[in-house]
Design an enzyme around this catalytic site. Structure first.
Site, PDB file in Angstrom:
ATOM      1  CG  HIS A   1      -1.725   1.217   1.423  1.00 24.09           C
ATOM      2  ND1 HIS A   1      -3.084   1.262   1.216  1.00 24.09           N
ATOM      3  CD2 HIS A   1      -1.371   2.466   1.832  1.00 24.09           C
ATOM      4  CE1 HIS A   1      -3.533   2.478   1.469  1.00 24.09           C
ATOM      5  NE2 HIS A   1      -2.511   3.234   1.863  1.00 24.09           N
ATOM      6  CD  GLU A   2       1.910   3.576   3.817  1.00 21.19           C
ATOM      7  OE1 GLU A   2       2.158   4.650   3.236  1.00 21.19           O
ATOM      8  OE2 GLU A   2       0.954   3.458   4.597  1.00 21.19           O
TER       9      GLU A   2
ATOM     10  CG  HIS B   1      -0.383   9.072  -6.403  1.00 19.35           C
ATOM     11  ND1 HIS B   1      -1.591   9.067  -5.744  1.00 19.35           N
ATOM     12  CD2 HIS B   1      -0.584   9.866  -7.484  1.00 19.35           C
ATOM     13  CE1 HIS B   1      -2.468   9.799  -6.395  1.00 19.35           C
ATOM     14  NE2 HIS B   1      -1.880  10.309  -7.455  1.00 19.35           N
TER      15      HIS B   1
ATOM     16  CD  GLU C   1      -4.801   6.645   2.366  1.00 19.86           C
ATOM     17  OE1 GLU C   1      -4.300   5.575   1.979  1.00 19.86           O
ATOM     18  OE2 GLU C   1      -4.183   7.491   3.036  1.00 19.86           O
TER      19      GLU C   1
ATOM     20  CE1 TYR D   1      -6.550   5.885   5.661  1.00 23.32           C
ATOM     21  CE2 TYR D   1      -7.558   7.396   7.228  1.00 23.32           C
ATOM     22  CZ  TYR D   1      -6.430   6.875   6.625  1.00 23.32           C
ATOM     23  OH  TYR D   1      -5.192   7.339   6.965  1.00 23.32           O
TER      24      TYR D   1
END
Length: 752
Positions: free
Chosen positions: A538-539, A545, A567, A678
């Site tokens: 995810h990070e 990005h 997110e 989220y």
């Protein structure tokens, strides 16, 4: 986090993007300094004796020899500032910006046009100058340097308030827009240029510059006080160094390799272990400790660790209510959501209310099953059973959730962890991203390496087919292991933006991931739970990005998108960690060097939506508490509200009320009236994955489509435009509802 850290962990202090129209006197050059911070949490942790070796992310044969010899056209920032330099450089940057703002303010109305509006360039130059200065507080080992970084941030925030309230600069912006529209020049601007003009004018209106002077003066004072409260709240987060003490017997069930990492000391005639509140320390207690009393003590101590922040939060909420009232908004939530995808607080409230109504029956059934498991466990161990299901009994992947997975799927998380050594997982994930998105990481080593700590790894990132400096993408830093006084969760900072310089050259971005992966022990190498693997994936989505966005203006670069969309790209990429071919590719048993078996992979995939109702209800508790405190007109007992709302929404009982809101960093760290985002963004994430990637998640052609349609535009166009361009249609919630409920035909409106 650019001026924001994008954090995956919902309990970490994550993000808050501050855009300031600021400028330095000359173009950034090699060695220019940078960093920004979002004031995330930071907690104390001891150094372990095990030496952390550099992870071999890329084998030497994975990079073209010619690429290794390429010289980036932009040098990275330096990381050897003294505390005195940090403060002075911030003051210099502020002074330089003020000079530019004064020049703009001195222009006659007829002289104001797009060419003479220099504030966009000022914003970029300021960020390039000061980003590292405020970042130090999250990673520096020196307390003096961290304190100086915090002081620099306060200077930055105060100046940002003053700058946002400059009526003379706002009038210049209004004059420039008027000139552009009356001359028909506005229609000749690119879409990004038009967006810049609209956003700059909107900034002034939302700051209250159309109000009478008495209101503007009051607003400035309130905003400055709010800024100070936020900085103090986050400083407490960053400097928190508490612990709770247990005997060895009280830690029964906690793995020995975890206990061996705790600080052991004598207390009277017995040996005890100090467990810090840092995630790698406290969560294994909540996950494995057999004694419900141990888990209760651990949870309540963790929940109350930042009681010092309770009055600060109360003051921040009061200030926000007052500011919103002066600005003419019904509530702070109405002010915040105006520039989000959701557009209004009523729409955000409707979203979370509707989702709670759908999830509640699912959560109730899951709680009944777990409560029966608890009853069985207590009878087996002769523990008293009162028929209640407590907060220390349930959280995703913690005690009864873990037991349920082990019992129903015969899936042992400790065994799965043995297949995910850090030395295998991290380079494999990087390789997957590089192949998917067409880039190469080249590690910077030797005398060229310049980092804030020896464990940090530095990379130059290039296009895969790069033959000269035109193929340079930017820089990436990975700071993956815990140490004393370091930010305590996982987050990504966009330390430098990418944008076009006035000279026509390009300024390249820099992203940094800060994480806290488990360190190796004398018996085992550093290993990752599957949840850790998903978090890392995810990070890295945020990293790319920040690297692969390509906008003309820095304020639109990378993750500078609506907070309730930011997110979604990384949430979409989490899906890779549940695909058979990817799980096999990035697993290798630390002793046997074999990948996960097909049976284990299938069990991992089946575990994904175990107790999904309770999981999302917990998320909705945070979202609904956040919205309520930002829509209520009067203050209340927030500890009582926190406890009552959690019991009602999350379906778990509390013990004595604890001031958990003091550790809810999102509420001051940029997600105020925005935690709903989220879950809101998961709708887009699920739609993007199923529509485009599900058929072949490792297809580089699809990766290039994603890079071009989602990553490249950043915030330079409306997020809905990017989504529709990528999907080929307007987004809908069918995929999300299918994931959570097994069908999109559950009576829900699948249109957004």
């Amino acid at each position: 986090m650019s001026s924001s850290a994008i954090s995956y962990n919902p309990l970490s202090a994550s993000v808050g993007i501050t855009f300031c129209s600021q400028l330095l006197s000359k173009e950034p050059t090699a060695g220019s300094k940078s960093s920004s911070q979002q004031s995330p949490l930071r907690q104390q942790r001891r150094h372990l004796s095990t030496n952390i070796q550099s992870i071999p992310y890329l084998s030497s044969d994975s990079i073209k020899n010619s690429m290794v010899s390429l010289m980036p056209p932009q040098n990275p920032p330096r990381w050897d500032h003294s505390p005195e330099e940090v403060v002075q450089l911030m003051k210099d940057a502020i002074a330089n910006h003020k000079a530019v703002s004064d020049e703009v303010a001195a222009l006659l109305p007829g002289e104001c046009n797009f060419d003479t509006e220099r504030l966009a360039d000022a914003e970029a130059r300021f960020d390039v100058a000061v980003e590292p200065l405020t970042f130090y507080q999250n990673v520096a080992t020196s307390k003096e340097l961290r304190d100086a970084s915090t002081q620099a941030e306060q200077l930055q925030r105060d100046f940002g308030v003053e700058e946002s309230m400059r009526l003379d600069v706002f009038q210049a912006k209004i004059a420039a827009e008027k000139t552009l529209r009356e001359s028909s020049a506005f229609e000749k601007l690119t879409g990004e240029q038009q967006r810049l003009v609209r956003k700059m004018v909107l900034d002034g209106k939302r700051a209250g510059l159309a109000l009478p002077e008495v209101d503007r003066t009051q607003l400035m004072a309130l905003q400055k006080e709010l800024s100070q409260v936020v900085v103090e709240f986050m400083r407490n987060f960053n400097e928190e160094d508490g612990h709770i003490t247990f005997t060895y017997d009280e830690l029964e069930g906690v793995p020995e390799d975890v206990i061996s990492g705790y600080t052991k000391r004598a207390e009277g005639d017995k040996e005890v272990y100090d467990v810090t509140f840092k995630t790698p320390d406290i969560f294994p207690v909540l996950r494995f400790a057999i004694s419900p009393t141990t888990r209760q003590k651990a949870y309540e101590a963790h929940e109350s660790r930042l009681a010092i922040n309770v009055p600060l939060l109360e003051r921040a909420l009061e200030l926000r209510r007052h500011i919103a009232s002066i600005l003419g908004y019904k509530t702070w939530a109405d002010y915040v959501t105006e520039v989000k995808m959701v557009k209004t607080s009523d729409a955000a409230q409707t979203f979370v209310d509707d989702l709670e109504a759908k999830l509640r029956p699912v959560g109730i059934k899951e709680r009944e099953i777990l409560l029966a498991l608890k009853k069985e466990e207590h009878e087996k161990r002769s523990f008293p059973f009162d028929g209640e299901f407590y907060i220390w009994d349930y959280r995703k992947a913690l005690y009864y959730d873990r037991l349920f997975v082990e019992k129903t799927l015969s899936l042992d998380d400790s065994l799965v962890k043995e297949y995910f050594p850090v030395s295998v997982v991290v380079p494999t994930i990087l390789s997957i991203y590089q192949n998917l998105l067409g880039v190469e990481f080249v590690e910077v080593t030797g005398r060229k390496k310049d980092v804030w700590h020896p464990e940090v790894q530095q990379f130059a990132v290039w296009e895969r087919d790069a033959n000269d400096e035109s193929g340079f993408v930017g820089y990436c830093y990975l700071d993956l292991f815990p140490r004393a006084a370091k930010y305590s969760h996982a987050a990504v900072w966009g330390l430098l933006p990418g944008y076009d310089l006035p000279s026509g050259n390009r300024h390249y971005p820099l992203t940094a991931m800060v994480a806290n992966l488990a360190k190796p022990t004398p018996e085992r190498p550093a290993l990752m739970r599957h949840d850790d693997v998903t978090t890392f994936f995810h990070e890295m989505g945020h990293v790319f990005h920040g690297l692969l966005s390509r906008t003309r203006y820095s304020r639109f670069h990378g993750t500078a998108v609506a907070r309730d969309f930011v997110e979604a790209p990384s949430q979409m990429l989490e899906n890779w960690c549940w695909e058979r071919q990817v799980l096999e590719k990035m697993s290798s048993h630390y002793e046997k060097q074999v990948p996960l078996s097909a049976d284990l992979i299938e069990k991992i995939i089946q575990s994904r939506y175990v107790n999904v109702g309770l999981f999302y209800l917990r998320q909705l508790f945070f979202a609904k508490f956040d919205l309520k405190v930002h829509t209520d007109k009067e203050p209340t007992d927030y500890t009582k509200l926190w406890t009552e709302m959690r019991e009602r929404i999350s379906l778990v009982k509390s013990g004595e009320p604890q001031p958990g809101q003091g550790s809810f960093g999102h509420i001051v760290g940029g997600y105020d009236a925005g935690y709903y985002g989220y879950t809101y963004s998961l709708v887009f994430a699920a739609d993007m994955y199923r529509t485009v990637f599900k058929r072949n998640p490792l297809d580089s052609v699809l990766g290039q489509l994603y890079r071009r349609k989602i990553l490249l535009p950043g915030g330079s166009q409306d997020e809905m435009m990017s989504l529709e361009d990528f999907l080929g249609r307007p987004p809908n919630s069918d995929a999300f509802l299918d994931e959570v409920f097994g069908t999109s035909k559950s009576g829900a409106n699948s249109d957004l």
